[in-house]
Design an enzyme around this catalytic site. Structure first.
Site, PDB file in Angstrom:
ATOM      1  N   HIS A  44      28.763 -21.653  -9.103  1.00  0.00           N
ATOM      2  CA  HIS A  44      28.849 -20.342  -8.450  1.00  0.00           C
ATOM      3  C   HIS A  44      30.078 -20.241  -7.556  1.00  0.00           C
ATOM      4  O   HIS A  44      30.794 -19.257  -7.558  1.00  0.00           O
ATOM      5  CB  HIS A  44      27.633 -20.107  -7.563  1.00  0.00           C
ATOM      6  CG  HIS A  44      26.359 -20.039  -8.323  1.00  0.00           C
ATOM      7  ND1 HIS A  44      26.268 -19.432  -9.544  1.00  0.00           N
ATOM      8  CD2 HIS A  44      25.125 -20.486  -8.031  1.00  0.00           C
ATOM      9  CE1 HIS A  44      25.020 -19.516  -9.966  1.00  0.00           C
ATOM     10  NE2 HIS A  44      24.302 -20.164  -9.068  1.00  0.00           N
ATOM     11  N   ARG A  52      36.426 -17.752 -23.905  1.00  0.00           N
ATOM     12  CA  ARG A  52      35.485 -18.886 -24.062  1.00  0.00           C
ATOM     13  C   ARG A  52      34.070 -18.374 -23.773  1.00  0.00           C
ATOM     14  O   ARG A  52      33.639 -18.365 -22.628  1.00  0.00           O
ATOM     15  CB  ARG A  52      35.816 -19.984 -23.063  1.00  0.00           C
ATOM     16  CG  ARG A  52      37.085 -20.767 -23.334  1.00  0.00           C
ATOM     17  CD  ARG A  52      37.211 -21.863 -22.288  1.00  0.00           C
ATOM     18  NE  ARG A  52      38.173 -22.879 -22.649  1.00  0.00           N
ATOM     19  CZ  ARG A  52      39.405 -22.934 -22.159  1.00  0.00           C
ATOM     20  NH1 ARG A  52      39.825 -22.036 -21.294  1.00  0.00           N
ATOM     21  NH2 ARG A  52      40.230 -23.908 -22.523  1.00  0.00           N
ATOM     22  N   ARG A  68      36.148 -16.289 -29.058  1.00  0.00           N
ATOM     23  CA  ARG A  68      35.783 -17.559 -29.701  1.00  0.00           C
ATOM     24  C   ARG A  68      34.270 -17.700 -29.674  1.00  0.00           C
ATOM     25  O   ARG A  68      33.647 -17.493 -28.625  1.00  0.00           O
ATOM     26  CB  ARG A  68      36.420 -18.730 -28.961  1.00  0.00           C
ATOM     27  CG  ARG A  68      36.022 -20.063 -29.591  1.00  0.00           C
ATOM     28  CD  ARG A  68      36.691 -21.232 -28.941  1.00  0.00           C
ATOM     29  NE  ARG A  68      36.090 -21.565 -27.665  1.00  0.00           N
ATOM     30  CZ  ARG A  68      36.497 -22.560 -26.896  1.00  0.00           C
ATOM     31  NH1 ARG A  68      37.540 -23.281 -27.273  1.00  0.00           N
ATOM     32  NH2 ARG A  68      35.915 -22.816 -25.750  1.00  0.00           N
ATOM     33  N   GLU A  93      41.854 -27.982 -33.640  1.00  0.00           N
ATOM     34  CA  GLU A  93      41.732 -28.875 -32.484  1.00  0.00           C
ATOM     35  C   GLU A  93      41.200 -30.254 -32.862  1.00  0.00           C
ATOM     36  O   GLU A  93      40.948 -31.084 -31.995  1.00  0.00           O
ATOM     37  CB  GLU A  93      40.868 -28.234 -31.393  1.00  0.00           C
ATOM     38  CG  GLU A  93      39.535 -27.707 -31.838  1.00  0.00           C
ATOM     39  CD  GLU A  93      38.783 -26.961 -30.728  1.00  0.00           C
ATOM     40  OE1 GLU A  93      39.123 -27.113 -29.547  1.00  0.00           O
ATOM     41  OE2 GLU A  93      37.828 -26.240 -31.067  1.00  0.00           O
ATOM     42  N   ASN A 122      43.880 -29.202 -25.974  1.00  0.00           N
ATOM     43  CA  ASN A 122      43.028 -29.988 -25.064  1.00  0.00           C
ATOM     44  C   ASN A 122      42.190 -30.968 -25.875  1.00  0.00           C
ATOM     45  O   ASN A 122      42.052 -32.139 -25.519  1.00  0.00           O
ATOM     46  CB  ASN A 122      42.082 -29.081 -24.271  1.00  0.00           C
ATOM     47  CG  ASN A 122      42.831 -28.037 -23.477  1.00  0.00           C
ATOM     48  OD1 ASN A 122      44.033 -28.164 -23.289  1.00  0.00           O
ATOM     49  ND2 ASN A 122      42.131 -27.015 -23.024  1.00  0.00           N
ATOM     50  N   ASP A 123      41.635 -30.471 -26.969  1.00  0.00           N
ATOM     51  CA  ASP A 123      40.833 -31.349 -27.820  1.00  0.00           C
ATOM     52  C   ASP A 123      41.681 -32.099 -28.830  1.00  0.00           C
ATOM     53  O   ASP A 123      41.416 -33.259 -29.129  1.00  0.00           O
ATOM     54  CB  ASP A 123      39.755 -30.532 -28.553  1.00  0.00           C
ATOM     55  CG  ASP A 123      38.573 -30.266 -27.642  1.00  0.00           C
ATOM     56  OD1 ASP A 123      38.109 -31.226 -27.011  1.00  0.00           O
ATOM     57  OD2 ASP A 123      38.157 -29.102 -27.528  1.00  0.00           O
ATOM     58  N   CYS A 140      46.169 -22.232 -27.470  1.00  0.00           N
ATOM     59  CA  CYS A 140      45.414 -21.837 -26.286  1.00  0.00           C
ATOM     60  C   CYS A 140      45.011 -23.036 -25.427  1.00  0.00           C
ATOM     61  O   CYS A 140      44.293 -22.901 -24.451  1.00  0.00           O
ATOM     62  CB  CYS A 140      44.185 -21.016 -26.674  1.00  0.00           C
ATOM     63  SG  CYS A 140      43.127 -21.859 -27.855  1.00  0.00           S
TER      64      CYS A 140
HETATM   65  C1  PEP Z   1      41.275 -26.696 -26.516  1.00  0.00           C
HETATM   66  O1  PEP Z   1      40.550 -27.588 -26.963  1.00  0.00           O
HETATM   67  O2  PEP Z   1      42.508 -26.833 -26.374  1.00  0.00           O
HETATM   68  C2  PEP Z   1      40.714 -25.409 -26.077  1.00  0.00           C
HETATM   69  C3  PEP Z   1      41.497 -24.416 -25.729  1.00  0.00           C
HETATM   70  O3  PEP Z   1      39.365 -25.294 -26.033  1.00  0.00           O
HETATM   71  P1  PEP Z   1      38.431 -25.893 -24.875  1.00  0.00           P
HETATM   72  O4  PEP Z   1      39.340 -26.330 -23.756  1.00  0.00           O
HETATM   73  O5  PEP Z   1      37.521 -24.792 -24.486  1.00  0.00           O
HETATM   74  O6  PEP Z   1      37.760 -27.024 -25.557  1.00  0.00           O
HETATM   75 MG    MG Z   2      38.540 -27.175 -27.546  1.00  0.00          MG
END
Ligand code: PEP
Ligand code: MG
Length: 589
Positions: A196, A303, A339, A438, A461-462, A509
């Site tokens: 929160h 997201r 997404r 990803e 990121n993944d 992204c």
């Molecule tokens: C990613 O994996 O780069 C991504 C944008 O998705 P998330 O960070 O929500 O896993």
């Molecule tokens: Mg991801």
């Protein structure tokens, strides 16, 4: 006063910006309550006194709820419905009344006892939602106790300087009370990006770092504190040099964001006329305000899993439709990429059984979880399809690793479309369907996936965590987690080429898209769209406007020839043009 040495804490960057202020420690307001035996004739009076306190507390919560709805947003105000439910819960007030009557004991003592038991039960639950309710119960009972004893709230009323609130956790009602006071930042021991306090801090645009574990045990009221909500760092009692450095950084950031906001209406076009798109990543519908404020060209990643977290039930089709529809409309004339649910990994929803896996990042996450729960998935797809009627909406599937998964997801999308058709609800017949790239398996078969997709968005990121087998949330292997590892650059090149061969566009992204050092490289690799946190949008646009596409292509070719990520980084740094360098906040004069 003895001078205390400087301490640095790392936590979760919950709301960006730098703030410097004085610590205001919010302790647990546990009061010692005495047990009093009541004479028989006083029992009814005690019950009446408790009822008056309950009524006063209900009014108080309703007032806060209304205030939050008006000043922050309807969604945030809904948190207080949970408070009202607690107040009506027979396990609390009814049980308290019974016990006062049976044991002839004062209401304060009984309430404190019941609260302890309830909080313990909630805290021991494996359900994240129920765990969080422990704080709500404590907050409601604290309010009740104040109304019983007639003590004023008095929260922060003695603060006459700008304060940074340091707390174990902050309840929504505390955060709301504070917004009128001299609060310039938040730090808490517990919490993640979706707690929160994090959500509230972002809406108030106040820097916040959460998940600091034991910061409350290491500070005193009146300490000086620096909160860097962008880096996730908190420094207590910094030395003069450090303080001066952060003050300078804070000033630069302020000047910088003022300057960048002026770029709002500008397009992302290179000096030699190559046009790109810079969109925003959002997590909650209200984030669209920030995205627009920073000049994002639509939403590159919504997201949606955040609509599912922090609650006991699942969001209905109508509720989701509302959320997607608001964002889709408000993004116009630009597109919104919604997404589908990416739960699992580090985003759990216990009722779907994702908390019990040995390796949740390798388990039933993202599209896998949705395909295993087709009804859950179709509810979301129907909501997305309905919203597609109101703007330029595109749908995107996360965690795709095989063509079969993409096909199955598309089949369910068709089914959802037919179901809406039967209800005579219209939606975009040509809805574009894209996927996140990803996983290494998707990157290596991007040519096959591109034939059946309308666009790609690279989730670095993944992609980095899975390619390098380095958990994205484990600081012990953070040294391995490097976007410039040659494997990542090779995969990026391959993905982008595969997409362009099939004439589909490709965006990014992941956080990598927000780093200005990497912008020329990504432009050179041929990326078509960048999608970043709203506040990073102006920086990416500005960098793009300072570079030549032709030069970036050469830069990317050369960057792919290095053996180590350090060498690539040194090369990129050395080749940043004067204009780009001057345009970075650290080099602003
Ligand atoms: C990613 O994996 O780069 C991504 C944008 O998705 P998330 O960070 O929500 O896993
Ligand atoms: Mg991801």
């Amino acid at each position: 006063m003895v001078s205390r040495s400087s301490l640095e804490f790392k936590g979760v960057a919950a709301s960006p910006g730098i703030t410097i202020g004085t610590v205001y420690l919010v302790g647990s307001s546990e009061v010692q309550v005495k047990k009093i035996r009541l004479a028989e004739p006083l029992v009814e009076k005690e019950l009446a006194r408790l009822q008056v306190a309950v009524d006063a507390t209900r009014k108080e919560i309703e007032t806060i709820k209304q205030r939050v709805a008006q000043e922050v947003g309807f969604k945030e105000s809904e948190i207080f419905n949970a408070y009202l439910h607690i107040l009506q819960d027979p396990m609390l007030i009814h049980a308290a009344m019974e016990q006062v009557r049976q044991t002839r004991t004062n209401a304060e003592f009984i309430l404190t006892d019941i609260k302890r038991q309830l909080v313990k039960q909630f805290q021991e639950s494996s359900d994240e939602y129920l765990k969080e309710r422990a704080t709500d119960v404590s907050d409601v009972v604290a309010r009740l106790m104040r109304n019983l004893t007639g003590q004023p709230m008095g929260f922060l009323s003695d603060a006459d300087v700008d304060v940074v609130v340091v707390a174990k956790d902050l309840t929504p009602s505390q955060t709301t009370t504070m917004r009128r006071e001299r609060v310039i930042g938040f730090t808490t021991d517990v919490g993640g990006k979706t707690s929160h306090v994090a959500i509230m801090a972002r809406s108030l645009e106040l820097p916040a770092v959460v998940g600091l574990k034991d910061i409350t045990e290491n500070v005193q009221n009146g300490d000086t504190v620096i909160v860097d909500g962008t880096a996730g760092t908190v420094i207590i009692n910094p030395d003069i040099k450090l303080l001066a450095r952060y003050r300078q950084a804070q000033q630069k950031m302020l000047q910088w964001s003022r300057k960048l906001k002026k770029l709002k209406g500008l397009t992302a076009v290179t000096k030699d006329g190559y046009r790109l798109t810079v969109a925003a990543n959002i997590e909650l519908p209200e984030d669209i305000r920030q995205a627009r404020k920073y000049g994002a060209e639509g939403v590159g990643l919504f997201r949606t899993e955040f609509l599912y977290l922090n609650r006991r039930d699942l969001p209905s089709e109508d509720e989701q439709f509302e959320a997607y529809q608001i964002v889709t409309r408000q993004s116009l004339p630009y597109a919104t990429i919604v997404r589908t649910l990416d739960l699992g990994g580090d985003k759990f929803l216990s009722r779907l059984g994702t908390t019990t896996e040995m390796n949740p990042f390798l388990g039933l996450r993202g599209i896998r979880l949705c395909l295993a729960n087709p009804e859950l998935f179709k509810t979301q797809l129907r909501a997305i399809l309905r919203a597609s009627h109101f703007g330029k909406l595109k749908v995107m599937f996360p965690m795709i690793s095989t063509v079969e998964e993409l096909r199955q997801a598309k089949t369910l999308l068709k089914e959802a479309q037919r179901e809406l058709g039967r209800r005579r609800i219209s939606c975009d017949k040509n809805l574009e369907v894209g996927i996140m790239i990803e996983l290494p398996s998707a990157a290596l078969t991007a040519d096959l996936l591109a034939r059946e997709s309308n666009f790609f968005s690279i989730g670095t990121n993944d992609l980095i965590q899975y390619t390098l087998a380095a958990d994205r949330v484990n600081e012990k292997v953070a040294y391995l987690y490097n976007p410039l590892h040659p494997s990542i650059l090779r995969l990026l090149k391959q993905i982008i080429q595969a997409a362009h061969n099939e004439r589909i566009w490709v965006g990014m992204c992941g956080e990598m898209a927000a780093d200005p050092l990497l912008t020329p490289l990504l432009v050179g690799l041929g990326l078509d769209e960048f999608s970043t946190g709203p506040s990073f949008v102006p920086q990416v646009k500005k960098t793009i406007r300072e570079i030549y596409f032709a030069e970036c292509r050469e830069l990317a070719e050369k960057a792919l020839t290095y053996t180590t990520s350090e060498d690539t980084e040194a090369f990129l740094k050395a080749h940043l043009t004067k204009e780009v360098l001057n345009g970075l906040p650290d080099n602003e004069s």
